[in-house]
Design an enzyme around this catalytic site. Structure first.
Site, short mmCIF file in Angstrom:
data_model
loop_
_atom_site.label_atom_id
_atom_site.label_comp_id
_atom_site.label_asym_id
_atom_site.label_seq_id
_atom_site.Cartn_x
_atom_site.Cartn_y
_atom_site.Cartn_z
N ARG A 50 -16.77 18.24 71.50
CA ARG A 50 -17.29 17.18 72.37
C ARG A 50 -18.08 17.88 73.47
NH1 ARG A 50 -11.71 13.70 73.18
NH2 ARG A 50 -11.35 13.35 70.96
N ASP A 52 -19.86 17.12 77.56
CA ASP A 52 -19.90 16.19 78.69
C ASP A 52 -21.29 15.60 78.87
OD1 ASP A 52 -17.24 16.59 79.50
OD2 ASP A 52 -17.79 18.44 80.54
N TYR A 113 -21.13 29.09 73.78
CA TYR A 113 -21.88 28.35 74.80
C TYR A 113 -22.76 29.31 75.59
CZ TYR A 113 -18.89 24.15 74.50
OH TYR A 113 -18.24 23.01 74.09
N ARG A 200 -17.61 25.40 82.36
CA ARG A 200 -18.19 25.05 83.67
C ARG A 200 -17.30 25.53 84.81
NH1 ARG A 200 -19.17 18.84 83.14
NH2 ARG A 200 -19.44 19.07 85.39
#
Lengths: 251, 251
Positions: A50, A52, A113, A200
């Site tokens: 998933r 954000d 990422y 993050r």
């Protein structure tokens, strides 16, 4: 029944993340609606991860099942044509047929990422919504040193959203590299899986180190505290890119 | 009277080019209006080059004169704050005081452009409006070979817009390099000055070579013809970036 695996790219700006939401547009909805007009029945899309609101993807993997058998190339062309007509900022980069035991989420063995920081005073123009602008000079080497305390198997409670639904906060972080490229600072993270907001949250604390507000050791201390209140800063979503999902047997 | 030289970056998508237009937004108007609120009087901005609708800039140079004396750093911060408030996609990367004989346009001795082609089938998402997508596989080496026929002093009538106002079509092209970077083909062009649409016209013909529709030699033939009708294709503006303007005495 045929299982189609997609490689997806999207601009996260207009979406409330990958997952379908009742109250706003999502990547999942965009693709499911495009796929339904192509195959003629409802489909459910499963993705490796998933993301954000505002988070981008360069190479997300996803799959759906269909009764209809189509050459994968024709399917990807048809999906892209429909996504484009609908004004969606999502593209299908690749489409292949896979066996029914291949699952975009459960078969995935590594997720990578990238986080992009534009380290400059001037506001962003071409990169607006595509990087986190930090005006103060960042010490990328100190950030890289601090990051190494997070690599390995740890309890990442400090770096986990309070909304995170994972059963355990223990994860193994394979890689967290920080490098400077001109006026950008790039952070690369790789692991089998991540907690909600983990990348993050890690980037936010590294930015504090880069700005000299945190000493290098404070990142290790925040990790050891296993306390969300010890988190310095959660980096904004617009600098984050889901780069790659890896599967067994792929080079 | 103080002359301020600016280094500018902009996303060309919302603008009808650099130059002020009666019928739509321009970069010149955006900066002049921001500057006027800072210095308290009307200003005229001069840039190293004009750009077309949709063309981007990474490092345009420009100047304006003012009765007001401000530290250049404060001026650039004030301009950026106002540009941002006005929702403009323009940023001031640098601001310095220069002598009154320095002119952004007339003192400029070299201009460098970059053209970005995204060589892929899938529609663009994050790069939409920032590159020219070409689906068919491009032969970047053939494009580079063809480009070398354009380097040097030539009559570029074939590669010049019918609206071009330059007195002569004879220009000296210093560099025209084509290289592949993953699924991108990047074209770099440098010259003291360019004709209107020259870079886009050259790129358009090189793309025909890359797609195999033109043999390598056809570019030299089109140049020798000195005939706009021999132009194969004018590349779209969204792939074009004004990268750098150079001045005497700068490294």
């Amino acid at each position: 029944m045929t299982r189609y695996a997609l490689t997806l790219e999207w601009d996260g700006t207009p979406y409330m993340g990958f997952q379908r939401q009742a109250h706003g547009p999502s990547v999942q909805q965009a693709i499911e609606e495009a796929a339904e007009t192509v195959v003629g029945h409802a489909v459910t899309l499963h993705a490796a991860g998933r993301t954000d609101t505002g988070v981008h993807a360069l190479g997300m993997r996803a799959h759906f099942d269909s009764d209809k058998t189509l050459p994968p190339f024709r399917l990807s062309e048809a999906l892209n044509a429909r996504l484009r007509m609908a004004g969606q900022a999502v593209a299908v980069l690749d489409c292949v047929e896979v066996s029914e035991d291949w699952h975009a989420r459960f078969s995935c063995i590594n997720r990578a990422y990238e986080y992009r920081i534009a380290n400059r005073r001037a506001p962003l123009t071409l990169e607006a919504g595509r990087a986190w602008r930090i005006a103060r000079d960042l010490d990328a080497e100190a950030m890289h040193r601090a990051a190494q305390a997070l690599v390995g198997k740890h309890d990442f409670t400090t770096f986990r959203s309070v909304q995170c639904q994972a059963a355990s906060a223990v994860k193994t972080l394979d890689r967290l590299d920080v490098r400077r490229e001109g006026d950008h600072v790039i952070i690369e993270a790789a692991a089998r899986s991540f907690l909600h907001h983990q990348v993050r949250s890690m980037v936010g604390c590294l930015a504090l180190v880069g700005r000299g507000e945190w000493p290098v050791d404070r990142v290790a201390e925040a990790l050891a505290a296993r306390d969300r209140c010890k988190l310095g800063l959660n980096a904004p979503p617009e600098g984050l890119y889901f780069v790659k999902a890896s599967y067994p047997g792929e080079s």
